[in-house]
Design a protein around this motif. Structure first.
Motif, mmCIF file in Angstrom:
data_model
loop_
_atom_site.group_PDB
_atom_site.id
_atom_site.type_symbol
_atom_site.label_atom_id
_atom_site.label_comp_id
_atom_site.label_asym_id
_atom_site.label_seq_id
_atom_site.Cartn_x
_atom_site.Cartn_y
_atom_site.Cartn_z
ATOM 1 N N UNK A 42 8.856 15.654 -56.944
ATOM 2 C CA UNK A 42 7.701 15.799 -56.046
ATOM 3 C C UNK A 42 6.404 16.256 -56.736
ATOM 4 N N UNK A 43 6.515 17.056 -57.777
ATOM 5 C CA UNK A 43 5.323 17.593 -58.442
ATOM 6 C C UNK A 43 4.841 16.723 -59.607
ATOM 7 N N UNK A 49 2.840 12.365 -65.972
ATOM 8 C CA UNK A 49 4.085 12.969 -66.446
ATOM 9 C C UNK A 49 4.969 11.934 -67.137
ATOM 10 N N UNK A 50 5.092 10.777 -66.512
ATOM 11 C CA UNK A 50 5.885 9.662 -67.044
ATOM 12 C C UNK A 50 5.313 8.367 -66.510
ATOM 13 N N UNK A 133 17.912 28.126 -68.164
ATOM 14 C CA UNK A 133 18.163 27.010 -67.251
ATOM 15 C C UNK A 133 18.505 27.508 -65.845
ATOM 16 N N UNK A 134 19.285 28.564 -65.767
ATOM 17 C CA UNK A 134 19.639 29.135 -64.457
ATOM 18 C C UNK A 134 18.399 29.679 -63.740
ATOM 19 N N UNK A 135 17.517 30.359 -64.493
ATOM 20 C CA UNK A 135 16.317 30.958 -63.891
ATOM 21 C C UNK A 135 15.339 29.920 -63.362
ATOM 22 N N UNK A 136 15.354 28.731 -63.934
ATOM 23 C CA UNK A 136 14.466 27.661 -63.484
ATOM 24 C C UNK A 136 14.687 27.297 -62.021
ATOM 25 N N UNK A 137 15.954 27.347 -61.613
ATOM 26 C CA UNK A 137 16.356 26.978 -60.253
ATOM 27 C C UNK A 137 15.925 25.559 -59.885
ATOM 28 N N UNK A 138 15.932 24.670 -60.883
ATOM 29 C CA UNK A 138 15.597 23.272 -60.630
ATOM 30 C C UNK A 138 16.848 22.397 -60.662
ATOM 31 N N UNK A 139 17.990 23.004 -60.944
ATOM 32 C CA UNK A 139 19.224 22.242 -61.121
ATOM 33 C C UNK A 139 20.277 22.695 -60.113
#
Length: 189
Positions: A42-43, A49-50, A133-139
């Motif tokens: 979404x962002x 970005x790509x 990776x856990x702190x990102x909370x994107x997965x």
């Protein structure tokens, strides 16, 4: 001569933060936008970005040798650097910064061996990487598990790069990256 600055790392090691810092502090650099078949988040924005491409079109571009490098990172999830993107940036007279996956970085370095500086950004430990990776909370748990397994494999590639940059203290890593890049772009081969 324009040069290529290739930054790679396992997901969560901090390479994107380092790339952003280099782009914000060094006006002689420009970012290479990769092509991908993955879904746009979404962002994210097309062409910023790509370049978002469907799988059939991506495979057609592979057949046409339109990529300087490409990888199938996950099944039917391709990433690559279009040769036209390199030409576009070099036409502006700038050096190119890449934020790409480990295998793609090896391939790009092999394609442009004399014009590229390849930097492997490494976390201080596997535990630190896992926590980032856990702190990102994107997965979700499944994608986190996949990323961690991939990171294990990617860490075995570090000896294929010109420099290993350990990102433990972010300010130190940013300073070291900037010093490495400045030294490289001001050295003539």
């Amino acid at each position: 001569m324009s040069k290529l600055i290739i930054l790679t790392a396992p997901s969560g090691a901090g390479k994107t933060t380092i790339v952003r810092h280099l782009l914000n502090t060094m006006p002689e650099l420009a970012f290479s936008i990769s092509a991908t078949t993955r879904e746009r988040r979404p962002d994210e924005a097309e062409g910023k970005d790509y370049y978002y491409i469907g799988v059939p079109e991506f495979k057609q571009l592979i057949a046409e040798e339109a990529f300087a490098e490409w990888q199938e990172v996950y099944p039917d999830q391709f990433y690559g650097t279009l040769r036209s993107e390199i030409d576009r940036i070099w036409a502006t007279g700038k050096h190119i910064v890449f934020d790409i996956d480990v295998k793609g970085a090896v391939n790009l370095k092999n394609t442009y061996p004399d014009q590229s500086l390849a930097i492997f950004v490494k976390p201080p430990s596997k535990e630190a990487l896992f926590e980032r990776l856990r702190r990102r909370k994107t997965e979700n748990e499944e994608s986190l598990r996949k990323r961690l397994a991939k990171a294990e494999e990617e860490l075995t590639f570090e000896n294929k790069f010109d420099h290993i940059l350990v990102n433990d203290v972010l300010e130190d890593a940013l300073d070291e990256a900037q010093m490495l890049v400045r030294r490289f772009i001001h050295t003539y081969k």
